[in-house]
Scaffold this active site. Sequence first.
Site, PDB file in Angstrom:
ATOM      1  CG  HIS A  19      -0.427  -0.039   2.529  1.00 20.89           C
ATOM      2  ND1 HIS A  19       0.290   1.012   3.048  1.00 20.89           N
ATOM      3  CD2 HIS A  19      -0.458  -0.981   3.504  1.00 20.89           C
ATOM      4  CE1 HIS A  19       0.663   0.716   4.286  1.00 20.89           C
ATOM      5  NE2 HIS A  19       0.229  -0.505   4.578  1.00 20.89           N
ATOM      6  CB  CYS A 127       0.917  -8.447  21.258  1.00 28.39           C
ATOM      7  SG  CYS A 127      -0.098  -7.957  19.836  1.00 28.39           S
ATOM      8  CB  CYS A 130       3.454  -7.242  18.202  1.00 27.89           C
ATOM      9  SG  CYS A 130       2.485  -5.768  18.306  1.00 27.89           S
ATOM     10  CB  CYS A 144      -0.898  -4.603  21.870  1.00 31.80           C
ATOM     11  SG  CYS A 144      -0.046  -4.141  20.354  1.00 31.80           S
TER      12      CYS A 144
HETATM   13  N1  MSP Z   1       8.635  -7.036   8.364  1.00 33.03           N
HETATM   14  C1  MSP Z   1       8.803  -5.917   9.200  1.00 33.03           C
HETATM   15  C2  MSP Z   1      10.085  -5.201   8.875  1.00 33.03           C
HETATM   16  C3  MSP Z   1      11.321  -6.033   8.960  1.00 33.03           C
HETATM   17  S1  MSP Z   1      12.730  -5.131   8.475  1.00 33.03           S
HETATM   18  C4  MSP Z   1      13.984  -6.078   8.901  1.00 33.03           C
HETATM   19  C5  MSP Z   1       7.653  -4.953   9.020  1.00 33.03           C
HETATM   20  N2  MSP Z   1       6.958  -5.078   7.884  1.00 33.03           N
HETATM   21  S2  MSP Z   1       5.702  -4.140   7.471  1.00 33.03           S
HETATM   22  O1  MSP Z   1       5.155  -4.729   6.273  1.00 33.03           O
HETATM   23  O2  MSP Z   1       4.832  -3.983   8.568  1.00 33.03           O
HETATM   24  O3  MSP Z   1       6.316  -2.794   7.046  1.00 33.03           O
HETATM   25  C6  MSP Z   1       6.482  -1.735   7.954  1.00 33.03           C
HETATM   26  C7  MSP Z   1       7.022  -0.583   7.167  1.00 33.03           C
HETATM   27  O4  MSP Z   1       6.137  -0.234   6.071  1.00 33.03           O
HETATM   28  C8  MSP Z   1       7.146   0.718   7.941  1.00 33.03           C
HETATM   29  O5  MSP Z   1       8.294   0.765   8.746  1.00 33.03           O
HETATM   30  C9  MSP Z   1       7.189   1.695   6.794  1.00 33.03           C
HETATM   31  O6  MSP Z   1       8.399   1.617   6.136  1.00 33.03           O
HETATM   32  C10 MSP Z   1       6.101   1.157   5.880  1.00 33.03           C
HETATM   33  N3  MSP Z   1       4.782   1.647   6.268  1.00 33.03           N
HETATM   34  C11 MSP Z   1       3.689   0.874   6.513  1.00 33.03           C
HETATM   35  N4  MSP Z   1       2.638   1.705   6.800  1.00 33.03           N
HETATM   36  C12 MSP Z   1       3.038   2.983   6.749  1.00 33.03           C
HETATM   37  C13 MSP Z   1       2.382   4.226   6.913  1.00 33.03           C
HETATM   38  N5  MSP Z   1       1.100   4.329   7.180  1.00 33.03           N
HETATM   39  N6  MSP Z   1       3.134   5.334   6.764  1.00 33.03           N
HETATM   40  C14 MSP Z   1       4.455   5.291   6.456  1.00 33.03           C
HETATM   41  N7  MSP Z   1       5.092   4.132   6.297  1.00 33.03           N
HETATM   42  C15 MSP Z   1       4.426   2.968   6.460  1.00 33.03           C
HETATM   43  O7  MSP Z   1       7.443  -4.126   9.897  1.00 33.03           O
END
Ligand code: MSP
Length: 646
Positions: A19, A127, A130, A144
Site C-alpha cells: 500500500h 501480543c 506483534c 498493545c
Molecule cells: N517485516 C517488518 C520489517 C522487517 S525489516 C527487517 C515490518 N513489515 S511491514 O510490512 O509492517 O512494514 C512496515 C514498514 O512499512 C514501515 O516501517 C514503513 O516503512 C512502511 N509503512 C507501513 N505503513 C506505513 C504508513 N502508514 N506510513 C508510512 N510508512 C508505512 O514491519
Amino acid sequence: MTAPFYITTPIYYVNASPHLGHTYTTIATDVARRYHNMKGVETFMLTGTDEHGDKIVKAAEKNEQSPREYADRISALFRDLWPQLNIRPDHFIRTTDSDHIAVVVGILRKIYDNGDIYYSEYEGMYCYDCERFFNERELMDGKCPDHGKPPEIIRESNYFFRMSRYQQWLIDTLHDNPDMIRPERYRNEVLSFLKEPLEDLCISRPKSRLQWGITLPFDDRYVTYVWFDALINYISALEYPDGEKFRKFWPHSHHVVAKDILKPHGIYWPTMLRAAGIDTYKHLLVHGYWNVEDSKMSKSLGNVVDPVYLKQTYSTDAIRYFLMREMVFGLDSSFSEPSIINRINSDLANDLGNLFSRVLGMFHKYFKGTVPPFDPDAETDFQLDLKADARSTAAAFSAAMENFEFHKGLSAVWEYISKMNKYVDITAPWELAKKKEAAGQLAAVIRNLLEGLRVVSGLIYPVMPETAATMQKHLGLDPEKPFYLLEEIKKWPKIPDNASLPKGISLFPRIDPETILRTETTGGGDPFGIEAVSVPPIKEQIGFDDFSAIDLRAAKVIHAEKVPKADKLLKLEIDLGDHRRTVVAGIAKFYKPEELVGKSVVMLANLKPARLMGVESKGMLLAAVEKSACSVAVLDRDMPPGTPLM
Ligand code: MSP
C-alpha cells in the site's frame, strides 16, 4: 574517491498487499539512491519481503493457501510493483531464500557459541499480532498500543538473546555517533528507552506453536523469532560473511524505516550485530506515518491506499513528487486525493509545466528551433542572475538531500522555478523581440532560460526521472548520457550551440478534480445507482452468441471496506484465481463489509472498468436488487475462483 552508498527499505510482511505506506518508504529509498548516483557514487539498493512467522501463517490460512504458496504470491506483488513506480532495487530479498536462511543459521550459531544465547523458562505478556512479548511499560491501558488488544499471558521455555549485556555499549555508541539515528527525535527516543534496564530478548518460538520459521541450529524443537531472522536480511543480501559486496557496502549502510519499527532497528539490530562481532550499521533514517483522517494507514484499519490506482490516475512521477514534497521526513503526513490534485495543479502544471512550455514556445517562435549560441559577454543581468542562482540552488538541494530532507530539496528547486518565471516577466522577451538592437539580449535571455530548465531537469531527476528525461530530450541533450551527474548539472552552458530542438510538450496537464473525485458513469457505470423497478418486464430474447459475450466467473471476496465519503459504496478485493481485482459495488446500505468477506460470488468479469468516487472498479458482482433490499448472488457450493459460469 567518494564512499559507496548502501540503502535498504524494511522487508515488508507478506500478510498484506503493498500500500501507499510501503510505497513511500521504497520511493524515498530510491530517491536517496538516485541522488547518490548524481554524485557519481556506486550505490546498492535492497528491498524485499519478510515471510516467516505467525502473522503469515494466519494470513495464508485465511486465504486457504499454504504459507509457501501464499508468500510466493504476495511477495511477487511487491517485487512487481516497484519497477512500475520506477524503482529498480539491486536485489530483492526474501527471508525464505536459502542463502538468507544459511546466514541466519550461521549467526545464531555464532552468538550461541559466544554464550549470548541461553535457554530459560519465561512467563510474559504476548501480543500475537506483534509476535512479541511486552512489558508493563510498553502497554497502553493494559493493551498493545498497535493492536489495541490486551496481550495474552504465555508461560514457556525459550531461548533468549543476552541483549542486556550490550546496553551500555549501545548508549556509548549513540553518544559517539550522534547522527547514527536520524532525525534526532528518534535518537532521543531510543536513548530514553535505554534509560531503563534492557531486558533480554526472547528469540525462539516452540514448533508446537509455530513451524513456519528457521529452525534453531542448536535445538530443532524451536524456530527463530521473526525479527531475529528478518533483520539479518540486511547483511545476508550482501553475502555476509565473505561476499565482496559485504566488504564494500556494509560500512556505508543506511536503513530507512518508519517509526513503527524503531525499536527493532534502534536496539535489537545493533546489539545483535555487536554480539555477532559485526560493525554496526552507519545510519538509521526514520520517517513518520502517512495518516488517513488522523489514523495510520494500515491494513488492519482497512484504510489503505492502492499505489497502482494512484499511478494509473496521476502518473508515476506525479505520485513520487507528491510523496516526497508533502511529507517532512520524520513527521506524520495526511494523505488525501485533493491534496495530490492540488500539488499537481499548482507545482507541476502551473509552476514547472507552464515555465517549460512558455520558454520553449518563445524559443521556437523567436529562434525557429535552433539554439542561439551562448555569448558570455551578453548583457543578461536583469536583476536576476540565473546562472549564479542555479549554483546556489544546486548547493541548497544537495544539503537537503544529504539529510533526507526531500521536501526541502524540492522546495529549493521550486524557488528557482519561480525565479525563472519572474525572469521571464522582467526580461519580457516579447518586448525585446520587437527591437532589432535587442537581438543579442533576446538570444541571451532565451539561452539562459533554456540552461535554467536544463538545471531544473537535472535536479528533479531523483524524484521525477521520467519528466527529467523528457525535459532533457526537448533541450537537445541525450537522456541516455549521464546528464544527472551533479557536476555536469552545475556547468553553464551545457546545451550545444545551434542544436535543433523538438517542439515543447505539456509536461503535466491540469487535473479537473471533478472528473476524478466524483462518480463517473461512463464505461461500466454503477448498476446499483439505477433505481430498480419492481418486477420489470423480461427483456427481448437473445441468442446463445449474445450470452457468450458475457464472461461470468466464480470469485471470492477477500477484503471489503467502505469507500470514504460514499455511503452507498463498498470497495471489494476479489480473487479470480490467477489475479485479484478491485470492484466497487453499491451495496453498502445492505451489507457490512465483514459480511461479504469469504463469500463465493458471481462476477461479470469482462465489464469495462469504471471509476466510482475515485476508485477504479474492474467488473461487477451480480445481485438481486430492488429499492429497499439487495441480495448478492452466491454459489451454492465453493468453486475455485476464476471458474467460468455457463
Ligand atoms: N517485516 C517488518 C520489517 C522487517 S525489516 C527487517 C515490518 N513489515 S511491514 O510490512 O509492517 O512494514 C512496515 C514498514 O512499512 C514501515 O516501517 C514503513 O516503512 C512502511 N509503512 C507501513 N505503513 C506505513 C504508513 N502508514 N506510513 C508510512 N510508512 C508505512 O514491519
